[in-house]
Write a protein that holds these residues in place. Structure first.
Motif, PDB file in Angstrom:
ATOM      1  N   ASP A 162       0.830  -1.213   0.000  1.00 53.85           N
ATOM      2  CA  ASP A 162       0.000   0.000   0.000  1.00 53.85           C
ATOM      3  C   ASP A 162       0.863   1.261   0.000  1.00 53.85           C
ATOM      4  N   ARG A 163       1.911   1.252   0.814  1.00 51.10           N
ATOM      5  CA  ARG A 163       2.791   2.424   0.891  1.00 51.10           C
ATOM      6  C   ARG A 163       3.554   2.623  -0.413  1.00 51.10           C
ATOM      7  N   LEU A 164       4.028   1.535  -0.994  1.00 49.29           N
ATOM      8  CA  LEU A 164       4.763   1.640  -2.260  1.00 49.29           C
ATOM      9  C   LEU A 164       3.876   2.173  -3.374  1.00 49.29           C
ATOM     10  N   LEU A 165       2.647   1.677  -3.441  1.00 47.39           N
ATOM     11  CA  LEU A 165       1.749   2.095  -4.515  1.00 47.39           C
ATOM     12  C   LEU A 165       1.422   3.583  -4.423  1.00 47.39           C
ATOM     13  N   ILE A 166       1.403   4.127  -3.205  1.00 52.26           N
ATOM     14  CA  ILE A 166       1.143   5.555  -3.037  1.00 52.26           C
ATOM     15  C   ILE A 166       2.390   6.385  -3.335  1.00 52.26           C
ATOM     16  N   SER A 167       3.572   5.821  -3.095  1.00 52.96           N
ATOM     17  CA  SER A 167       4.813   6.594  -3.195  1.00 52.96           C
ATOM     18  C   SER A 167       5.372   6.679  -4.607  1.00 52.96           C
ATOM     19  N   ILE A 168       4.947   5.803  -5.505  1.00 49.49           N
ATOM     20  CA  ILE A 168       5.481   5.794  -6.869  1.00 49.49           C
ATOM     21  C   ILE A 168       4.812   6.896  -7.688  1.00 49.49           C
ATOM     22  N   ASP A 169       5.629   7.651  -8.384  1.00 50.90           N
ATOM     23  CA  ASP A 169       5.124   8.810  -9.136  1.00 50.90           C
ATOM     24  C   ASP A 169       5.967   8.987 -10.392  1.00 50.90           C
ATOM     25  N   GLU A 170       5.425   9.738 -11.333  1.00 50.76           N
ATOM     26  CA  GLU A 170       6.187  10.087 -12.532  1.00 50.76           C
ATOM     27  C   GLU A 170       7.137  11.230 -12.186  1.00 50.76           C
ATOM     28  N   VAL A 171       8.386  11.070 -12.627  1.00 47.99           N
ATOM     29  CA  VAL A 171       9.369  12.123 -12.401  1.00 47.99           C
ATOM     30  C   VAL A 171       9.929  12.576 -13.751  1.00 47.99           C
ATOM     31  N   ASP A 172      11.061  13.224 -13.752  1.00 51.14           N
ATOM     32  CA  ASP A 172      11.585  13.830 -14.976  1.00 51.14           C
ATOM     33  C   ASP A 172      11.622  12.858 -16.147  1.00 51.14           C
ATOM     34  N   GLU A 173      11.271  13.335 -17.326  1.00 46.35           N
ATOM     35  CA  GLU A 173      11.397  12.621 -18.600  1.00 46.35           C
ATOM     36  C   GLU A 173      10.617  11.308 -18.630  1.00 46.35           C
ATOM     37  N   GLY A 174       9.548  11.252 -17.877  1.00 45.16           N
ATOM     38  CA  GLY A 174       8.677  10.089 -17.973  1.00 45.16           C
ATOM     39  C   GLY A 174       9.136   8.873 -17.217  1.00 45.16           C
TER      40      GLY A 174
END
Length: 387
Positions: A162-174
């Protein structure tokens, strides 16, 4: 549904009878959650079509696994292929591909998302979707770590999905990255993977069964041309049940299969850990040397080279999609790249492969081969067999 997730493992962990089908359902469910989190919590521009493409790619990501799952890969590798090549082929050229097209999916696009081929291209939306399934911290690994430990009855290391799924995000250059605020969850994920390889996937008896099955596959392939597939249907007709039937009815392979049934398994007689990132073992050369020194036939000497997936890592902005990318979210919303080793007390221990050299033989030859292997391979002598 007729291909087990963990070939041979049920000989040690009787509950390990789960299949690729249920794993694929789990991966698709996690992919859906992650995509919605990125859209709803992090404002990543994802359409409903993007989310559906990722879910379908996740559902089909293991479609090319042959009978006995990863164990069958030993035969494919000899032909210069792997299960992802067959995943791509099945999605594009089978009835399934036609069904996807009828449902308004682009089957080539789905195939590339499912197999990670999108990551080989310019950073597009498809590349981002592919990373959900195939990057270093992915929903595929999250599911199999939890599922395999559950069915094997091993506690393993806890994975805070649950924590990992919330923490993953798009960052620079996709790229997909992990927020450093979830460091404990990330470390738990990496620890769980290491623990699972050592406890389950590298278990000496599980590997013994897999070595025997692999030898049976190779025997059958030499005799029957197991890999002469003209259509995807020629490939998908093989599952654990159909191939097992062929193996126990073939005059040569049935000898090994009967040994498995009676639990007359290969015995481990030597093991050493070695860093082999830049080297390959000259397996036949080592077998010949062991045979000559011990008097044991080459055919009765089995060499196993289990190797865990590495933890690729780079903190610079040019990070490739298969590497762990960490960032810190600033008060203004900016995502600043950070070095994981500046935050983690033991992250450096995760990097690299866990590689082993193991030598197996039958019970009658175990003692003499053990003494021979120790004499030939102790200290620096093992370098003689590396190229």
């Amino acid at each position: 549904m007729r291909i087990r997730q963990l070939s041979g493992t049920n000989h040690v962990f009787p509950g390990a009878n789960h299949t690729r089908f249920e794993h694929s359902l789990g991966v698709a469910a996690l992919a859906q959650r992650l995509m919605r989190n990125m859209r709803d919590l992090h404002n990543v521009e994802l359409t409903t079509d993007d989310i559906n493409d990722c879910i379908v790619g996740s559902l089909l990501h293991d479609l090319g696994h042959g009978p006995f799952s990863h164990n069958f890969e030993s035969v494919l590798v000899e032909q210069g292929k792997d299960h992802e090549d067959f995943t791509d082929w099945i999605i594009k050229d089978s009835e399934l591909g036609d069904t996807l097209s009828d449902l308004s999916f682009e089957k080539d696009y789905i195939a590339h998302i499912a197999t990670g081929k999108m990551q080989e291209r310019a950073y597009t939306k498809g590349s981002l979707l592919s990373q959900v399934i195939t990057s270093a911290v992915n929903v595929d690994s999250m599911d199999y770590l939890l599922r395999d430990n559950y069915h094997c009855g091993t506690k393993g290391r806890p994975v805070d999905v649950d924590r990992l799924l919330i923490s993953i995000d798009e960052v620079d250059e996709g790229f997909l990255g992990v927020d450093i605020s979830a460091l404990i969850a990330l470390e738990g994920f990496l620890l769980s993977r290491i623990s699972s390889f050592r406890t389950i996937y590298f278990h000496k008896t599980c590997r013994a069964v897999q070595l025997m099955l692999a030898e049976g596959f190779k025997t059958l392939n030499r005799e029957l041309g197991l890999l002469k597939f003209k259509t995807p249907d020629d490939y998908t007709k093989w599952d654990d049940y159909t191939l097992w039937t062929e193996l126990i009815n073939h005059p040569q392979s049935k000898i090994l299969m009967n040994k498995i049934k009676r639990r007359e398994l290969l015995k481990l007689c030597f093991e050493t850990r070695i860093e082999m990132s830049e080297f390959n073992l000259q397996e036949q050369k080592l077998k010949n040397a062991l045979s000559e020194a011990s008097g044991i036939a080459v055919a009765d000497i089995y060499i196993d080279l289990p190797s865990s997936p590495n933890v690729p890592y780079n903190h610079i902005s040019q990070t490739r999609p298969n590497e762990i990318y960490a960032f810190k979210r600033l008060s203004n919303g900016e995502k600043k790249p950070v070095k994981l080793e500046d935050y983690s007390l033991f992250f450096n221990q995760f990097k690299g492969h866990l590689r082993l050299i193991r030598i197996y033989t039958w019970t009658a030859f175990r003692e003499i081969l053990q003494k021979t292997a120790i004499r030939l391979l102790k200290d620096e002598k093992i370098q003689f067999y590396l190229v």
